[in-house]
Design a protein around this motif. Structure first.
Motif, PDB file in Angstrom:
ATOM      1  N   LEU A  11      -5.319  -2.033  -7.178  1.00 27.53           N
ATOM      2  CA  LEU A  11      -4.903  -1.038  -8.167  1.00 27.53           C
ATOM      3  C   LEU A  11      -4.119  -1.709  -9.288  1.00 27.53           C
ATOM      4  O   LEU A  11      -3.399  -2.687  -9.063  1.00 27.53           O
ATOM      5  CB  LEU A  11      -4.040   0.041  -7.507  1.00 27.53           C
ATOM      6  N   ASN A  38      -1.311   1.597 -13.330  1.00 30.50           N
ATOM      7  CA  ASN A  38      -1.505   3.047 -13.430  1.00 30.50           C
ATOM      8  C   ASN A  38      -2.197   3.625 -12.209  1.00 30.50           C
ATOM      9  O   ASN A  38      -2.671   4.758 -12.240  1.00 30.50           O
ATOM     10  CB  ASN A  38      -2.308   3.375 -14.689  1.00 30.50           C
ATOM     11  N   SER A  39      -2.270   2.837 -11.155  1.00 34.14           N
ATOM     12  CA  SER A  39      -2.904   3.241  -9.887  1.00 34.14           C
ATOM     13  C   SER A  39      -4.405   3.494 -10.028  1.00 34.14           C
ATOM     14  O   SER A  39      -4.983   4.303  -9.299  1.00 34.14           O
ATOM     15  CB  SER A  39      -2.220   4.496  -9.311  1.00 34.14           C
ATOM     16  N   TRP A  40      -5.017   2.775 -10.979  1.00 34.87           N
ATOM     17  CA  TRP A  40      -6.470   2.836 -11.135  1.00 34.87           C
ATOM     18  C   TRP A  40      -7.095   1.591 -10.513  1.00 34.87           C
ATOM     19  O   TRP A  40      -6.531   0.500 -10.575  1.00 34.87           O
ATOM     20  CB  TRP A  40      -6.856   2.918 -12.615  1.00 34.87           C
ATOM     21  N   ARG A  72      -5.309   0.069  -2.042  1.00 34.10           N
ATOM     22  CA  ARG A  72      -5.623   1.099  -1.053  1.00 34.10           C
ATOM     23  C   ARG A  72      -6.691   0.553  -0.120  1.00 34.10           C
ATOM     24  O   ARG A  72      -7.480  -0.304  -0.511  1.00 34.10           O
ATOM     25  CB  ARG A  72      -6.146   2.383  -1.736  1.00 34.10           C
ATOM     26  N   ASP A  98       0.865  -1.181   0.000  1.00 34.87           N
ATOM     27  CA  ASP A  98       0.000   0.000   0.000  1.00 34.87           C
ATOM     28  C   ASP A  98       0.905   1.235   0.000  1.00 34.87           C
ATOM     29  O   ASP A  98       1.802   1.337   0.845  1.00 34.87           O
ATOM     30  CB  ASP A  98      -0.874  -0.023   1.260  1.00 34.87           C
ATOM     31  N   PRO A  99       0.747   2.169  -0.975  1.00 35.74           N
ATOM     32  CA  PRO A  99      -0.365   2.334  -1.903  1.00 35.74           C
ATOM     33  C   PRO A  99      -0.081   1.880  -3.329  1.00 35.74           C
ATOM     34  O   PRO A  99      -0.870   2.179  -4.228  1.00 35.74           O
ATOM     35  CB  PRO A  99      -0.570   3.840  -1.867  1.00 35.74           C
ATOM     36  N   ALA A 100       1.013   1.188  -3.584  1.00 38.85           N
ATOM     37  CA  ALA A 100       1.350   0.825  -4.958  1.00 38.85           C
ATOM     38  C   ALA A 100       0.371  -0.180  -5.554  1.00 38.85           C
ATOM     39  O   ALA A 100      -0.037  -0.058  -6.720  1.00 38.85           O
ATOM     40  CB  ALA A 100       2.776   0.268  -5.012  1.00 38.85           C
ATOM     41  N   ASP A 101      -0.030  -1.195  -4.746  1.00 36.57           N
ATOM     42  CA  ASP A 101      -0.854  -2.280  -5.279  1.00 36.57           C
ATOM     43  C   ASP A 101      -2.309  -2.230  -4.819  1.00 36.57           C
ATOM     44  O   ASP A 101      -3.185  -2.792  -5.483  1.00 36.57           O
ATOM     45  CB  ASP A 101      -0.256  -3.622  -4.865  1.00 36.57           C
TER      46      ASP A 101
END
Length: 214
Positions: free
Chosen positions: A123, A126-128, A112, A107-110
């Motif tokens: 995620l 692209n953090s979407w 949230r 968290d927060p790369a993969d």
């Protein structure tokens, strides 16, 4: 999508009581210790009744959730997944680890997290937000209330207080009179032994998890 969940308590709470003996004695204006044993017992019973009414564990504990998303057999393996991932306990105060098919996520790369609801949002690169894949997911985290919210404490104190004042009289007696010889009226809703009275239910309803019946 079907989702099988196994929850394991890693570090249980030392006590499941939702209010302290000191706060209860302050409410009842008790200064001595003669009733402490009885009060402690009733506090535990009332706290258990409140948790049962809410259909959830309210005190803070460290738990591990293992998620097994359902999927079709080969070669029709279901590519979809779960969005978002709902943890079995909340509010979430800390996430120790998240493993997706044995691979650690961060968290927060993969992902949230939403502490208040216990949601984990997966995620993409692209953090979407995207769906969690149909793979084994293991989450170890700390969840529960610490400190206990004031309205939860108030609910349990009211339950204990009702028991305290019912000790010296018939708890089912609603009304009695003398003229004409004698008459008495009894009722069942007493608030004793964890029975949830309307005022207590009103305080607990904000924390209650609905139960669906098939």
């Amino acid at each position: 999508m079907a989702l099988d969940i196994i929850t394991t308590i890693v570090t249980p709470a030392a006590k499941a009581d939702l209010v302290t003996l000191t706060d209860v004695k302050t409410e009842l204006e008790i200064t001595g210790t003669a009733a402490d044993t009885w009060l402690n017992k009733v506090i535990s019973r009332a706290s258990a009744a409140a948790a049962q009414y809410c259909n959830r564990t309210l005190v803070q504990e460290v738990v591990k959730d293992e998620f097994w998303p359902g999927r079709d057999g080969y070669p029709w393996v279901l590519p979809g997944g779960v969005a978002p991932l709902q943890l079995t306990r909340w509010p979430v105060t800390a996430v120790d680890s998240v493993l997706e098919n044995g691979i650690a996520l961060s968290d927060p790369a993969d992902y949230r997290r939403q502490p208040g609801t216990g949601h984990l949002i997966r995620l993409d690169g692209n953090s979407w937000p995207r769906k969690w894949p149909a793979l084994p997911i293991v989450v170890q985290y700390t969840a529960g209330y610490s400190p206990i919210p004031d309205d939860l404490q108030d609910a349990v104190i009211r339950m204990v207080k009702a028991r305290w004042f019912l000790r010296q009289r018939d708890p089912l007696l609603r009304q009695e009179e003398t003229p004409g010889v004698y008459s008495a009226t009894y009722w069942v809703s007493t608030g004793a032994d964890g029975a949830i009275t309307p005022d207590v239910a009103d305080l607990l309803d904000n924390y209650r998890v609905p139960v669906a019946f098939a």
